[in-house]
Motif scaffolding. Structure first.
Motif, short mmCIF file in Angstrom:
data_model
loop_
_atom_site.label_atom_id
_atom_site.label_comp_id
_atom_site.label_asym_id
_atom_site.label_seq_id
_atom_site.Cartn_x
_atom_site.Cartn_y
_atom_site.Cartn_z
N ASN A 127 0.81 -1.20 0.00
CA ASN A 127 0.00 0.00 0.00
C ASN A 127 0.86 1.27 0.00
N SER A 128 0.21 2.40 -0.16
CA SER A 128 0.89 3.69 -0.11
C SER A 128 -0.14 4.77 0.22
N TYR A 129 0.29 5.79 0.94
CA TYR A 129 -0.64 6.85 1.31
C TYR A 129 0.12 8.16 1.43
N HIS A 130 -0.60 9.28 1.26
CA HIS A 130 0.11 10.56 1.28
C HIS A 130 0.53 11.00 2.69
N GLN A 131 0.00 10.32 3.72
CA GLN A 131 0.44 10.63 5.08
C GLN A 131 1.42 9.56 5.54
N GLU A 132 2.62 9.97 5.87
CA GLU A 132 3.70 9.03 6.18
C GLU A 132 3.36 8.12 7.36
N GLY A 133 2.61 8.64 8.31
CA GLY A 133 2.33 7.89 9.54
C GLY A 133 1.44 6.67 9.36
N VAL A 134 0.71 6.60 8.26
CA VAL A 134 -0.24 5.51 8.05
C VAL A 134 0.49 4.21 7.75
N LYS A 135 0.12 3.14 8.46
CA LYS A 135 0.77 1.83 8.20
C LYS A 135 -0.14 0.68 8.63
N GLY A 136 0.31 -0.53 8.36
CA GLY A 136 -0.42 -1.72 8.80
C GLY A 136 -1.04 -2.50 7.65
N ALA A 137 -1.00 -3.82 7.76
CA ALA A 137 -1.55 -4.70 6.72
C ALA A 137 -3.07 -4.61 6.68
N GLN A 138 -3.62 -4.71 5.47
CA GLN A 138 -5.08 -4.70 5.32
C GLN A 138 -5.50 -5.58 4.14
N VAL A 139 -6.62 -6.28 4.34
CA VAL A 139 -7.09 -7.23 3.34
C VAL A 139 -8.41 -6.73 2.73
N PHE A 140 -8.52 -6.85 1.39
CA PHE A 140 -9.72 -6.41 0.68
C PHE A 140 -10.44 -7.60 0.05
N TYR A 141 -11.75 -7.51 0.01
CA TYR A 141 -12.56 -8.56 -0.63
C TYR A 141 -13.67 -7.90 -1.44
N TYR A 142 -14.24 -8.68 -2.36
CA TYR A 142 -15.32 -8.17 -3.19
C TYR A 142 -16.61 -8.10 -2.37
N SER A 143 -17.23 -6.93 -2.38
CA SER A 143 -18.44 -6.68 -1.56
C SER A 143 -19.52 -7.75 -1.72
N HIS A 144 -19.61 -8.35 -2.93
CA HIS A 144 -20.69 -9.30 -3.18
C HIS A 144 -20.27 -10.75 -3.01
N SER A 145 -19.12 -10.99 -2.38
CA SER A 145 -18.66 -12.37 -2.20
C SER A 145 -18.62 -12.73 -0.71
N GLU A 146 -19.53 -13.63 -0.31
CA GLU A 146 -19.59 -14.09 1.08
C GLU A 146 -18.29 -14.82 1.45
N ASP A 147 -17.83 -15.70 0.51
CA ASP A 147 -16.61 -16.47 0.78
C ASP A 147 -15.39 -15.55 0.81
N GLY A 148 -15.40 -14.56 -0.08
CA GLY A 148 -14.32 -13.58 -0.09
C GLY A 148 -14.24 -12.86 1.24
N LYS A 149 -15.39 -12.52 1.77
CA LYS A 149 -15.45 -11.81 3.05
C LYS A 149 -14.89 -12.69 4.18
N LYS A 150 -15.33 -13.96 4.18
CA LYS A 150 -14.83 -14.90 5.21
C LYS A 150 -13.31 -15.02 5.13
N ALA A 151 -12.82 -15.19 3.89
CA ALA A 151 -11.37 -15.36 3.69
C ALA A 151 -10.62 -14.11 4.14
N ALA A 152 -11.16 -12.94 3.80
CA ALA A 152 -10.50 -11.68 4.15
C ALA A 152 -10.46 -11.50 5.66
N GLU A 153 -11.52 -11.89 6.33
CA GLU A 153 -11.57 -11.72 7.79
C GLU A 153 -10.56 -12.61 8.51
N VAL A 154 -10.47 -13.88 8.06
CA VAL A 154 -9.49 -14.77 8.73
C VAL A 154 -8.07 -14.34 8.38
#
Ligand code: ZN
Length: 226
Positions: A127-154
């Protein structure tokens, strides 16, 4: 006499119960064996003339993505999980039109995931952001995928183990091309921010890359075991 008959009947019932439970456990076991072959697609983002984000320390996203993906691939093989990589070198994928353009590259990745039909596709990015202080891993999933959501949460949960300060949550998205066009459950793992000095330095460190890979494998295992 009557007591004897009752005893015999009780023994018969018990024997029948043992038989039924053994049959059930055999059936469950054979089902588990059948389901054992799991395939995962790993998609290291960018490559070739597309470097992705450039870190504050000049590290290129495409390189970090591939390093981490290769480590995940190795670890998954040890777990006897089949892996298909969208790329294993510093190259862009060639589209069906034979052109290595960004659009052709994305289409080729989507086609590969749809043809492979994996239990899960994991796209690895930074990832990248215009504010230097922002950090940390984050996972994205497709809004209309139940399985995607489950996978992203775990997966998000597994990645939080890397950094106790990270309180990010898995995030729904309905505009990313890769998430929209893939049929199997697909998640995008943004391992960290190349715009943050501390994280950018960590992301090019081999040991940290290995810890991220281990966390991603934990996330994949937690999803497929569910
Ligand atoms: Zn990226």
């Amino acid at each position: 006499m009557r007591q004897k008959i009752e005893l015999a009947a009780a023994i018969l019932v018990l024997a029948a119960l043992v038989f039924v439970s053994r049959t059930i456990s055999k059936y469950v076991d054979s089902n588990q064996v059948k389901n054992e072959k799991v395939t995962i697609v790993l998609d290291p983002g960018h490559g070739g003339s597309d470097p992705g984000k450039i870190g504050v320390n000049d590290v290129e996203e495409k390189t970090v993505n591939l390093e981490i993906a290769k480590r995940v691939q190795k670890l998954l093989k040890k777990e006897k999980i089949d892996v298909v990589m969208t790329r294993e070198k510093d190259t862009m994928l060639t589209g069906r039109d034979g052109q290595a353009t960004k659009v052709g590259d994305m289409k080729a990745r989507v086609a590969m995931i749809n043809e492979t039909k994996p239990a899960l596709a994991v796209s690895i990015h930074q990832n990248s952001y215009h504010q230097e202080g922002v950090k940390g891993a984050q996972v994205f999933y497709y809004s209309h995928s139940e399985d995607g959501k489950k996978a992203a949460e775990v997966m998000q949960k597994a990645l939080l183990s890397l950094n106790t300060d990270n309180n990010r949550k898995a995030k729904a998205n309905d505009t990313y091309y890769l998430l929209k066009r893939t049929e199997p459950p697909t998640i995008i793992v943004e391992c960290g921010f190349l715009s943050n000095w501390e994280e950018a330095e960590l992301l090019k460190d081999k040991e940290y890359q290995e810890s991220i890979a281990e966390a991603i494998v934990e996330g994949i295992k937690a999803y497929i075991e569910k």
